[in-house]
Design an enzyme around this catalytic site. Structure first.
Site, short mmCIF file in Angstrom:
data_model
loop_
_atom_site.label_atom_id
_atom_site.label_comp_id
_atom_site.label_asym_id
_atom_site.label_seq_id
_atom_site.Cartn_x
_atom_site.Cartn_y
_atom_site.Cartn_z
NE ARG A 216 11.73 5.00 -10.13
CZ ARG A 216 12.68 5.98 -9.94
NH1 ARG A 216 12.80 6.58 -9.22
NH2 ARG A 216 13.87 5.79 -11.13
CB THR B 214 6.15 -10.52 -3.32
OG1 THR B 214 6.20 -9.76 -2.20
CG2 THR B 214 5.32 -11.79 -3.17
CG HIS C 9 1.81 -1.40 -1.47
ND1 HIS C 9 2.82 -2.10 -1.39
CD2 HIS C 9 1.06 -1.66 -0.45
CE1 HIS C 9 2.74 -3.09 -0.34
NE2 HIS C 9 1.68 -2.85 0.21
CD GLN D 162 3.67 -7.13 -2.00
OE1 GLN D 162 4.13 -6.77 -1.10
NE2 GLN D 162 3.73 -8.25 -2.68
CG ASN D 163 4.68 -4.68 -8.54
OD1 ASN D 163 5.40 -4.85 -7.56
ND2 ASN D 163 4.85 -5.50 -9.43
CB VAL D 164 3.16 1.79 -7.34
CG1 VAL D 164 2.77 1.58 -6.11
CG2 VAL D 164 4.86 2.25 -7.76
CG ASP D 165 4.12 -1.99 -12.39
OD1 ASP D 165 3.16 -2.51 -12.94
OD2 ASP D 165 5.36 -2.48 -12.02
#
Ligand code: APR
Length: 236
Positions: A60, A175, A108, A90-93
């Protein structure tokens, strides 16, 4: 003047990054980039097979290194000209940051950070590098991705609720509102705050207690432009 500007709060999810080539979760029949979500995004999966989990997040991270923000991300960054914006994602990017947004709260976690598996306060920036079995924190424990997995607490939620409860305008973008507690955030906004929902799917609806709700059934790139037209007119 910062204090005169309206507070615009935007909750984003995987949909805002879809046009940057990062896949959403719930359109994959429980698979996330060919992996079972419970194998790669739960403490049980981590205990069963940490090597697989590390490989998944290494992939990822590499994918993110080649991804670019799209018009949805850049449009939100541009709105900072007129609004005091906080993005709760909520995105981890890191595509909101890459686009130039300055206040981004990650509910997150982030792909570009890792943390100790015994002390969650020990968080390290690793950029786009891999982590492997045997990579340890300063206390000697295995490093794990700095990601909030299913079944884990969401430490930033209290702050997110405080921010939402002061919003003048609230936007839900990309979302499915399937995952709690993030999905409940819009319920904390003041009743005077208009609520915008940008998502191409008619399945995404909100149950408002009196807020004026506007649905924009478009992809992020188009929907954010429409939002900008409305909001930039209002702020002139
Ligand atoms: N633009 C805007 N929205 C889009 C686009 C697009 N181009 N493409 C798809 N969408 C919408 C879908 O219609 C759906 O409503 O994005 C949403 C994606 O929903 P999910 O895949 O459920 O993602 P999200 O809501 O972010 O998931 C929440 O669940 O897996 C966990 O921790 C993970 O943060 C994630 C959380």
């Amino acid at each position: 003047m910062e204090s005169n500007r309206k507070k615009l709060v935007v909750l984003t999810g995987a949909g805002v990054s879809a046009e940057s080539g990062l896949r959403t979760f719930r359109d994959m029949n429980g698979l996330w980039e060919e992996y079972k979500v419970e194998d790669v995004a739960s403490p049980e999966g981590w205990h069963r097979n940490p090597e697989l989990v590390l490989r998944f997040y290494n992939e990822r991270r590499r994918q993110l290194q080649n991804a670019k923000p799209n018009a949805g991300h850049t449009g939100l960054a541009e709105l900072e000209r007129c609004y005091d914006i906080t993005i709760i994602t909520q995105n981890v990017d890191n595509l909101h940051e890459q686009a130039g947004s300055t206040k981004v709260l990650h509910l997150h976690g982030m792909l570009t950070k890792v943390r100790s598996s015994v002390d969650e306060r020990l968080v390290y920036d690793i950029g786009y590098k891999d982590i492997n079995l045997g990579d340890r924190c300063e206390k000697g424990s295995q490093l794990r991705p700095h990601i909030v997995w299913f079944g884990e607490a969401v430490p930033a939620m209290d702050l997110a609720i405080d921010i939402a409860s002061e919003a003048d305008i609230f936007v839900v973008l990309g979302t499915s509102l399937n995952v709690y507690p993030a999905a409940s955030l819009y319920r904390y906004i003041p009743t005077h705050a208009p609520l915008y929902v940008i998502d191409p799917s008619n399945d995404v609806t909100v149950s408002s207690k009196g807020n004026r709700v506007t649905y924009i059934r478009e992809k992020a790139s188009v929907g954010v432009l429409q939002l900008m037209e409305i909001l930039l007119k209002e702020c002139q």
